[in-house]
Design a protein around this motif. Structure first.
Motif, PDB file in Angstrom:
ATOM      1  N   ARG A  21      -5.037   8.396  -0.312  1.00 10.47           N
ATOM      2  CA  ARG A  21      -5.110   7.037   0.212  1.00 10.47           C
ATOM      3  C   ARG A  21      -6.244   6.254  -0.448  1.00 10.47           C
ATOM      4  N   ALA A  22      -7.344   6.933  -0.710  1.00  3.46           N
ATOM      5  CA  ALA A  22      -8.450   6.277  -1.410  1.00  3.46           C
ATOM      6  C   ALA A  22      -8.050   5.924  -2.842  1.00  3.46           C
ATOM      7  N   ALA A  23      -7.291   6.827  -3.479  1.00  3.73           N
ATOM      8  CA  ALA A  23      -6.831   6.564  -4.851  1.00  3.73           C
ATOM      9  C   ALA A  23      -5.889   5.365  -4.881  1.00  3.73           C
ATOM     10  N   ALA A  24      -5.035   5.234  -3.861  1.00  2.31           N
ATOM     11  CA  ALA A  24      -4.117   4.095  -3.797  1.00  2.31           C
ATOM     12  C   ALA A  24      -4.888   2.789  -3.643  1.00  2.31           C
ATOM     13  N   ALA A  25      -5.893   2.794  -2.790  1.00  2.00           N
ATOM     14  CA  ALA A  25      -6.710   1.591  -2.600  1.00  2.00           C
ATOM     15  C   ALA A  25      -7.441   1.226  -3.891  1.00  2.00           C
ATOM     16  N   GLU A  26      -7.953   2.233  -4.587  1.00  2.00           N
ATOM     17  CA  GLU A  26      -8.663   1.986  -5.846  1.00  2.00           C
ATOM     18  C   GLU A  26      -7.718   1.425  -6.910  1.00  2.00           C
ATOM     19  N   ALA A  27      -6.490   1.961  -6.974  1.00  2.00           N
ATOM     20  CA  ALA A  27      -5.523   1.493  -7.964  1.00  2.00           C
ATOM     21  C   ALA A  27      -5.160   0.030  -7.733  1.00  2.00           C
TER      22      ALA A  27
ATOM     23  N   ARG B  53       0.994   2.103  -8.718  1.00  4.61           N
ATOM     24  CA  ARG B  53       1.624   3.348  -8.264  1.00  4.61           C
ATOM     25  C   ARG B  53       1.555   4.422  -9.342  1.00  4.61           C
ATOM     26  N   ALA B  54       1.759   4.031 -10.596  1.00  4.19           N
ATOM     27  CA  ALA B  54       1.667   4.994 -11.700  1.00  4.19           C
ATOM     28  C   ALA B  54       0.246   5.518 -11.855  1.00  4.19           C
ATOM     29  N   LEU B  55      -0.754   4.673 -11.617  1.00  2.00           N
ATOM     30  CA  LEU B  55      -2.147   5.116 -11.736  1.00  2.00           C
ATOM     31  C   LEU B  55      -2.476   6.180 -10.692  1.00  2.00           C
ATOM     32  N   VAL B  56      -1.915   6.037  -9.491  1.00  2.00           N
ATOM     33  CA  VAL B  56      -2.142   7.026  -8.440  1.00  2.00           C
ATOM     34  C   VAL B  56      -1.545   8.373  -8.832  1.00  2.00           C
TER      35      VAL B  56
ATOM     36  N   PHE C   8       0.830  -1.208   0.000  1.00  2.00           N
ATOM     37  CA  PHE C   8       0.000   0.000   0.000  1.00  2.00           C
ATOM     38  C   PHE C   8       0.863   1.256   0.000  1.00  2.00           C
ATOM     39  N   ASN C   9       1.915   1.285   0.814  1.00  2.00           N
ATOM     40  CA  ASN C   9       2.765   2.473   0.871  1.00  2.00           C
ATOM     41  C   ASN C   9       3.561   2.652  -0.418  1.00  2.00           C
ATOM     42  N   MET C  10       3.944   1.557  -1.064  1.00  2.00           N
ATOM     43  CA  MET C  10       4.619   1.673  -2.360  1.00  2.00           C
ATOM     44  C   MET C  10       3.705   2.363  -3.365  1.00  2.00           C
TER      45      MET C  10
ATOM     46  N   SER D 149       1.799  15.437   3.745  1.00  2.00           N
ATOM     47  CA  SER D 149       1.668  13.994   3.598  1.00  2.00           C
ATOM     48  C   SER D 149       0.411  13.687   2.787  1.00  2.00           C
ATOM     49  N   PRO D 150       0.383  12.535   2.115  1.00  2.00           N
ATOM     50  CA  PRO D 150      -0.827  12.166   1.385  1.00  2.00           C
ATOM     51  C   PRO D 150      -2.031  12.122   2.321  1.00  2.00           C
ATOM     52  N   GLY D 151      -3.160  12.646   1.857  1.00  2.00           N
ATOM     53  CA  GLY D 151      -4.362  12.714   2.676  1.00  2.00           C
ATOM     54  C   GLY D 151      -5.362  11.636   2.311  1.00  2.00           C
TER      55      GLY D 151
END
Length: 259
Positions: free
Chosen positions: A116-122, A151-154, A94-96, A110-112
């Motif tokens: 974080r929602a975008a990372a989960a969706e990606a 990671r690129a999608l985020v 997730f952090n990557m 820091s990412p908000g």
């Protein structure tokens, strides 16, 4: 969002590496840059990513000359996906992926929740959400490559540049990664990848750019580019190209094996 490369020349010292390279990577398509080692694919990609400035010719993204864009502005349009690698620290998956949001926040922030929602969706989009809490170095090579794509999608860029995304992956992981890459084009992403694999270029690409000695020697649909004559010219080997499944798949085989 398309990329257009026009009459691109670049060299190191007195040696010219790129010699008048021109092609278009169309919006919503996968373009494969095909060729053996040393033909200039990596240098071309460094130019696309804004890492090389001393070239002549032009590179435009969605009509904008990339030389007029700051690194931050270009990162909002173009994302780079390297070959799978091992970082110094074993970050969670997730952090990557969340690291892809760095271009969206200030240096002191820091990412908000939105990032974080975008990372989960990606992670969901590329099919590896179940790996969220695992260490990045503890997952397979194919899974790591999918995490890098997430990671690129985020990063929220709509042009993805992939440097041999299936290098060092077993066959099953190669297929899984390329299926995900191809699926992204159906979602509107423009994807450019470098590859040594003619069969992969034929099977998954909308367009193929064949390079030799710093030049584009063929560009077009895979069925027109992946031919015996061109493969022999590219790789200097006596190759037979076999068509399978009503010409939907092509396999390159050394001619000596078929005789």
């Amino acid at each position: 969002m398309s990329i257009e490369v026009r009459d691109l020349h670049f060299g190191y010292g007195s040696g010219e590496v790129l010699r008048g390279v021109s092609f278009t990577a169309a919006s919503g398509e996968l373009t494969s840059v095909l060729g053996p080692n040393g033909v200039g694919k990596s240098t071309l990609f460094r130019c696309l990513l804004g890492l090389m400035k001393g070239y002549s010719g032009s590179i435009t993204v969605d009509g904008e000359d990339t030389r007029r864009l700051s690194a931050r502005s270009l990162s909002k349009k173009v994302a780079y996906i390297p070959q799978s690698h091992y970082p110094s620290f074993n970050y969670s998956v997730f952090n990557m992926v969340l690291m892809g949001a760095t271009s969206q926040v200030s240096l002191l922030s820091s990412p908000g929740p939105r990032q974080r929602a975008a990372a989960a969706e990606a992670l969901e989009r590329v099919g590896v959400a179940h790996l969220r809490d695992k260490g990045y170095t503890n997952i397979s090579g194919g899974e790591r490559q999918l995490v890098l794509i997430a990671r690129a999608l985020v990063q929220d860029a709509h042009v993805l540049v992939l440097d041999e995304p299936t290098a060092n992956l077993d066959y099953g992981n190669q297929i899984r990664v390329m299926e995900q890459v191809r699926q992204l084009t159906s979602q509107g992403y423009t994807v450019i990848q470098s590859t040594h694999n003619p069969e992969q270029a034929f099977l998954f690409s909308h367009s193929v750019v064949a390079m030799q000695e710093g030049r584009v020697i063929a560009e077009g649909p895979p069925s027109r580019v992946v031919t015996e004559t061109l493969m022999e010219k590219l790789y200097g080997a006596d190759i037979r190209v076999c068509s399978l499944y009503d010409d939907r798949v092509r396999v390159c085989i050394p001619r000596s094996v078929t005789e």
